[in-house]
Scaffold this motif. Structure first.
Motif, PDB file in Angstrom:
ATOM      1  N   VAL A  93       4.592  14.619  16.592  1.00  0.00           N
ATOM      2  CA  VAL A  93       3.226  14.237  16.180  1.00  0.00           C
ATOM      3  C   VAL A  93       2.272  14.456  17.350  1.00  0.00           C
ATOM      4  O   VAL A  93       2.414  13.844  18.406  1.00  0.00           O
ATOM      5  N   ARG A  94       1.292  15.312  17.175  1.00  0.00           N
ATOM      6  CA  ARG A  94       0.338  15.602  18.255  1.00  0.00           C
ATOM      7  C   ARG A  94      -1.034  14.992  17.998  1.00  0.00           C
ATOM      8  O   ARG A  94      -1.837  14.868  18.921  1.00  0.00           O
ATOM      9  N   GLY A  95      -1.327  14.664  16.781  1.00  0.00           N
ATOM     10  CA  GLY A  95      -2.609  14.041  16.480  1.00  0.00           C
ATOM     11  C   GLY A  95      -2.454  13.203  15.218  1.00  0.00           C
ATOM     12  O   GLY A  95      -1.475  13.380  14.476  1.00  0.00           O
ATOM     13  N   MET A  96      -3.355  12.297  14.958  1.00  0.00           N
ATOM     14  CA  MET A  96      -3.198  11.470  13.760  1.00  0.00           C
ATOM     15  C   MET A  96      -4.481  10.749  13.405  1.00  0.00           C
ATOM     16  O   MET A  96      -5.390  10.616  14.213  1.00  0.00           O
ATOM     17  N   THR A  97      -4.509  10.288  12.154  1.00  0.00           N
ATOM     18  CA  THR A  97      -5.595   9.450  11.669  1.00  0.00           C
ATOM     19  C   THR A  97      -4.991   8.126  11.237  1.00  0.00           C
ATOM     20  O   THR A  97      -4.025   8.104  10.478  1.00  0.00           O
ATOM     21  N   LEU A 102       0.866  -1.185   0.000  1.00  0.00           N
ATOM     22  CA  LEU A 102       0.000   0.000   0.000  1.00  0.00           C
ATOM     23  C   LEU A 102       0.900   1.232   0.000  1.00  0.00           C
ATOM     24  O   LEU A 102       1.461   1.598   1.034  1.00  0.00           O
ATOM     25  N   ASP A 103       1.083   1.809  -1.171  1.00  0.00           N
ATOM     26  CA  ASP A 103       1.941   2.995  -1.304  1.00  0.00           C
ATOM     27  C   ASP A 103       1.146   4.221  -0.864  1.00  0.00           C
ATOM     28  O   ASP A 103       0.063   4.492  -1.377  1.00  0.00           O
ATOM     29  N   THR A 104       1.715   4.982   0.077  1.00  0.00           N
ATOM     30  CA  THR A 104       0.991   6.134   0.637  1.00  0.00           C
ATOM     31  C   THR A 104       1.234   7.427  -0.138  1.00  0.00           C
ATOM     32  O   THR A 104       0.813   8.498   0.285  1.00  0.00           O
ATOM     33  N   GLY A 105       1.910   7.303  -1.296  1.00  0.00           N
ATOM     34  CA  GLY A 105       2.347   8.494  -2.022  1.00  0.00           C
ATOM     35  C   GLY A 105       1.262   9.491  -2.402  1.00  0.00           C
ATOM     36  O   GLY A 105       1.524  10.683  -2.541  1.00  0.00           O
ATOM     37  N   LEU A 106       0.037   9.014  -2.600  1.00  0.00           N
ATOM     38  CA  LEU A 106      -1.040   9.949  -2.969  1.00  0.00           C
ATOM     39  C   LEU A 106      -1.735  10.555  -1.750  1.00  0.00           C
ATOM     40  O   LEU A 106      -2.575  11.441  -1.889  1.00  0.00           O
ATOM     41  N   LEU A 107      -1.392  10.066  -0.574  1.00  0.00           N
ATOM     42  CA  LEU A 107      -1.956  10.628   0.668  1.00  0.00           C
ATOM     43  C   LEU A 107      -1.033  11.748   1.120  1.00  0.00           C
ATOM     44  O   LEU A 107      -0.375  11.665   2.147  1.00  0.00           O
ATOM     45  N   SER A 108      -0.955  12.767   0.313  1.00  0.00           N
ATOM     46  CA  SER A 108       0.095  13.758   0.521  1.00  0.00           C
ATOM     47  C   SER A 108      -0.489  15.150   0.677  1.00  0.00           C
ATOM     48  O   SER A 108      -1.689  15.353   0.640  1.00  0.00           O
ATOM     49  N   ILE A 127      -1.240   4.806   8.778  1.00  0.00           N
ATOM     50  CA  ILE A 127      -1.259   6.201   9.235  1.00  0.00           C
ATOM     51  C   ILE A 127      -1.464   7.085   8.014  1.00  0.00           C
ATOM     52  O   ILE A 127      -0.584   7.199   7.165  1.00  0.00           O
ATOM     53  N   THR A 128      -2.633   7.702   7.916  1.00  0.00           N
ATOM     54  CA  THR A 128      -2.956   8.436   6.687  1.00  0.00           C
ATOM     55  C   THR A 128      -2.785   9.939   6.819  1.00  0.00           C
ATOM     56  O   THR A 128      -2.639  10.634   5.823  1.00  0.00           O
ATOM     57  N   GLU A 129      -2.861  10.435   8.038  1.00  0.00           N
ATOM     58  CA  GLU A 129      -2.761  11.877   8.228  1.00  0.00           C
ATOM     59  C   GLU A 129      -2.190  12.154   9.611  1.00  0.00           C
ATOM     60  O   GLU A 129      -2.438  11.397  10.552  1.00  0.00           O
ATOM     61  N   LEU A 130      -1.430  13.251   9.716  1.00  0.00           N
ATOM     62  CA  LEU A 130      -0.813  13.592  11.000  1.00  0.00           C
ATOM     63  C   LEU A 130      -0.908  15.082  11.266  1.00  0.00           C
ATOM     64  O   LEU A 130      -0.833  15.900  10.347  1.00  0.00           O
ATOM     65  N   TRP A 131      -1.050  15.412  12.533  1.00  0.00           N
ATOM     66  CA  TRP A 131      -0.871  16.776  13.004  1.00  0.00           C
ATOM     67  C   TRP A 131       0.530  16.847  13.591  1.00  0.00           C
ATOM     68  O   TRP A 131       0.838  16.123  14.537  1.00  0.00           O
ATOM     69  N   VAL A 132       1.351  17.700  13.029  1.00  0.00           N
ATOM     70  CA  VAL A 132       2.741  17.786  13.500  1.00  0.00           C
ATOM     71  C   VAL A 132       3.061  19.200  13.979  1.00  0.00           C
ATOM     72  O   VAL A 132       2.515  20.182  13.474  1.00  0.00           O
ATOM     73  N   GLN A 133       3.951  19.277  14.946  1.00  0.00           N
ATOM     74  CA  GLN A 133       4.402  20.579  15.426  1.00  0.00           C
ATOM     75  C   GLN A 133       5.319  21.218  14.387  1.00  0.00           C
ATOM     76  O   GLN A 133       6.229  20.578  13.883  1.00  0.00           O
ATOM     77  N   VAL A 134       5.080  22.482  14.095  1.00  0.00           N
ATOM     78  CA  VAL A 134       5.964  23.211  13.196  1.00  0.00           C
ATOM     79  C   VAL A 134       6.437  24.487  13.894  1.00  0.00           C
ATOM     80  O   VAL A 134       5.800  24.964  14.827  1.00  0.00           O
ATOM     81  N   HIS A 135       7.573  24.979  13.429  1.00  0.00           N
ATOM     82  CA  HIS A 135       8.189  26.151  14.057  1.00  0.00           C
ATOM     83  C   HIS A 135       8.421  27.229  13.007  1.00  0.00           C
ATOM     84  O   HIS A 135       8.676  26.918  11.847  1.00  0.00           O
TER      85      HIS A 135
END
Lengths: 568, 568
Positions: B235-239, B160-166, B275-283
């Motif tokens: 990573v603070r949240g995810m799907t 399952l290539d996740t490349g299109l979940l971008s 893991i299809t989506e993530l909430w990540v900390q950015v600076h």
């Protein structure tokens, strides 16, 4: 004879003889009158005599009793009524309401004090063999009903007191790591560390009575988490005794070894086993410690300032702001000035008030903020300077270090207030959440609106106030305190208000709890917060790890008693 | 037509046309001659032509093929031989050894590119219905054999290539949080963030080809983790899409909601879902960024200095020291001086060498250190001053910012070296651990001893070198690079050396991996690191969460192919 393990009052918070006192706080009674429309009366009772005759006899089966004695010793197994009542509840306000009135709820059949991992394993084996339930008990301070027992539970319930699993067992000074017994209470650990020049720095409100294992099991956080971390960050290794064997996680700073078992046990509230030993991060006692107070004209600019302190990575030990209501409450709980020093401070404060009035600040909206700095004197000075500048840019006035010193002294007194209010027929409690910075103001507004609506439904004047603490890169914790005059059905009234607040958290983008845990109190919202499939996965874990449901069942998810039950 | 998703060379690391080149590094060949007793020869091949006829036809059952097309589209489902070979392996050295020789191992029957959560759910449902296995594939960079497929697996395997979940889907600038598709690769994400003035700051060696979801699934850490955190902190949240439903974890800074589901998915290597989506900390992009180099006389004082930087809480982006061997290697890979600037720098360097010689430093033991500072110019200056002082107290000389700029440019080149060595019949690889500060020197010594012993067993000259990076309050990561001339059985020889190193980690008090994950490569040591009952609990979780073993089975624990298999 029962082991010498310190417990709280059987009927309320903390030590016998210690109370919240308002008589030395001249502004407190008028404040309460205004906030809750209540005339305070002096405390009537200093203690509640314990009457063993009010406690039903233990129905502990003989074979289970014999098995527990066999794996420990006669002195470590107790069916004493007082022991059973102490171990039959945590410190949630509804539990204390009932217990203090002699309504004990479901009590454990027996209290066991294992002193080693082998004894813990023996107790668990006995529980499985005799189809009993084990509820680990640390300091009894949990307010999320993680310790409350299910009246419908027909099997014998064993309260496993971790008090003898104590002691600072090893200190790795090169790594800043200490090995500690899971049942060790905050003050004993901090004293043992301080003696050697170290500190854990983990200071939850419950610090004076809670245990290291309990902190881990409930995913606790202390008021100094900005520097010392939440318990999940502090705990680097642990030993967890389970019926099928013992899990030992070696202390490492970080690792990539699959799903984190450490993070499964943290927050597990007894459902995965008994946490008997922990490796925790410790820090050298700081050369200097300063708490500086600032006054902001209003909430939003104070929140923006704290966000900036986090973004600029200024190392602080804690940063906290009280909203307008809580600032008003703080001022009302100040003791009468009795010393010259305090009178002088009073004058300085009067000068500040003049400045604030000149600037046109609304005194109902002003927010007091405390920032703590620790380290070498030069570092403390540099960091304070950086925060001073940020505070000034956001319109704050510095109040210096006087109020901060006072804050530091009073920091563990809050839980006593709840009992004081209960005796005055006032339901008072706390509830807290965490949310991203972008949602904090929305959560704050939503909770106020929800509480006010709930008070209106009750047809009573209520009070709510809040502070922001525990700041992170992406957000912070909001901590609410609320109170209202109890009516005929204090349980149901409490449920109405608490439910409204929890729902507001979730609806406004916050989480269920930042550091109080789930227990039975918050379990009904778990699907809303971690999704239905998230709860299903958690259930898979609990069921697979404890197929006979012997380990504190009904906590975190699938609670048998919800707040809603009290509404009926 | 297959979707336009970027993949690495089918037979090695990185992009076609990019190689490690030693011809412009005059000291490299003599260094290798001395270290490995090997005469380097110019690279013979620029690429390896792919021959589809060498690939066995896919045996994908028609009904499964139809089901996959039904839940996606014909363009998103491929049985193309090249696609299947690319997706049939990760980037471990043993996998690349075989693949580059046309020995592809077990290949997936089909590659699917779902573009939405619904499509991922459809693929998982099809897999369960048709009793197939799903292996999520991000950038294919994993070196712990998390992507290698089990030859004994009789069921169809779906890659399952996740490349299109971008895509960067949302940026919460108030909170410093970004919502990102799990299949987004490092450079695309960093570019999208940079365009808006932000950065993720997560820079693993694999950065140029790895994905956000892959980082989470393998519990990755980037070289700048001191500031930006390990992926578990970022990573603070995810799907996560699972066969039974989708888990959604909302982004919050911290929470107390039972065992951490987030920390269960992080490091789960596909075993709990996709893991299809993530909430990540950015600076925010820092105003200034400086990398300062220091030279220490020897390893121990350099380690002590870094420990002190952590203890003093000086905010750094990264701190790194190379041991004597790695410092020697670094100097040997410098390009020939071709510009006036470089000649001048050479002179400055010569001056430093004179100082070092005067101080009696042993050039074989000297350790180069890099420290990165980011922030406002004033903060950078203050932090650099603090580190300068600590470095000086530990006997270091500052080399200024010249070498650091070079380090920054070269930082993603290392993985190409492995392929270069492979073509020279040299097995070269990396292995890393983390340990408390008190054990770091012991781990370092033990690994050297274990590697030397293994080289001696092979009867060959071998090389090992190390650096310390990723520092924490309680310890740090040690990262080893080793190489030896391959003989008749490169697999078995590699297994001998790698096994010796991993065992030394564990025996000396380190962990199995700080940030490479477990896969099949490290799975055999899991019981030693998280205990037998820890593995049993993990097995309970995997079995309960995936009763049909459809989700990348045999990774993290219970690996079907171990390194030891190669020894036979």
């Amino acid at each position: 004879m029962t082991p010498d393990v310190k417990h709280m009052k059987w009927w309320g918070w903390g030590e016998e003889g210690v109370f919240f006192n308002y008589l030395n706080k001249p502004q407190f009674a008028p404040f309460v009158k205004k906030a809750l429309d209540i005339d305070l009366r002096p405390r009537k009772i200093d203690t509640i005599a314990f009457d063993p005759d009010t406690v039903p006899d233990s129905t502990l089966p003989d074979d289970l009793a014999a098995a527990l004695v066999a794996v420990t010793s006669p002195d470590q197994v107790s069916v004493d009524p007082h022991e059973r009542v102490v171990h039959g509840h945590g410190s949630s306000v509804t539990e204390l309401l009932h217990v203090s009135r002699g309504d004990y709820g479901r009590l454990p059949e027996v209290v066991v004090y294992p002193a080693t991992d082998t004894e813990v394993a023996g107790v668990l084996a006995a529980a499985v063999e005799h189809d009993a339930v084990v509820v680990p008990y640390g300091g009894g301070t949990n307010i999320a009903r993680s310790l409350q027992l299910d009246p419908a539970e027909k099997r014998p319930i064993i309260s496993l007191d971790t008090g003898l699993l104590s002691g600072l067992r090893e200190l790795d000074e090169d790594s800043g790591l200490a090995r500690v017994g899971g049942g060790m209470q905050g003050p004993a650990l901090e004293e043992a560390l301080n003696d050697r020049g170290w500190t854990l720095g983990h200071m939850p409100d419950s610090f004076t009575h809670s245990t290291v294992g309990g902190w881990a099991a409930t995913r606790s956080s202390g008021m100094q988490s900005d520097k010392y971390g939440d318990i999940a960050g502090i705990v680097r290794g642990m030993t967890v005794v389970r019926p099928a064997g013992t899990v030992t996680l070696r202390p490492v700073p970080s690792e990539s070894t699959g799903p984190s078992l450490r993070e499964m046990f943290i927050g597990s509230e007894g459902r995965l086993g008994v946490i008997t030993e922990l490796w925790v991060q410790v820090h050298r006692l700081p050369a200097e410690r300063v708490v500086v107070a600032y006054m902001y004209p209003e909430w939003k600019s104070a929140v923006a300032a704290i966000r900036q302190i986090a973004a600029d990575e200024v190392p602080t030990t804690f940063v906290r702001i009280s909203d307008g209501n809580e600032t008003g409450f703080s001022l009302a709980t100040q003791k009468a000035a009795t010393t010259l020093k305090k009178k002088l401070e009073g004058k300085a404060q009067a000068g500040l008030w003049a400045v604030m009035r000149r600037r046109g600040w609304n005194t109902d909206q002003m927010c007091i903020s405390y920032v703590c700095f620790e380290g070498l004197a030069a570092d403390v000075a540099a960091r304070r300077k950086a925060v001073d500048a940020i505070a000034r840019r956001h319109g704050a006035l510095s109040l210096g270090t006087g109020p901060g010193a006072l804050y530091d002294q009073k920091k563990f007194d809050t839980p006593y207030l709840r009992d004081f209010l209960l005796e005055q027929d006032v339901m008072g409690d706390v509830s807290e959440t965490a949310a991203p910075w972008s949602k904090l103001n929305g959560v704050h507004r939503a909770v106020y609106a929800a509480a006010e609506k709930a008070f209106a439904q009750l047809g009573r004047k209520g009070w709510i106030m809040s502070h922001l603490s525990h700041s992170y890169h992406a957000g912070a914790c909001l901590y609410f305190t609320f109170a209202f005059k109890a009516g005929e059905k204090p349980d149901a009234e409490y449920a109405l208000v608490k439910t409204a607040i929890q729902q507001a958290f979730v609806d406004a983008g916050g989480t269920l709890s930042h550091h109080h845990g789930v227990g039975m109190e918050h379990a009904p919202w778990m699907e809303q917060v971690v999704s239905t499939e998230g709860v299903a996965l958690m259930r898979s874990l609990f069921d697979a790890a404890d197929p006979g449901a012997h380990l504190n069942p009904g906590k975190v998810i699938d609670a048998p008693l919800t707040l809603f039950d009290n509404l009926e």
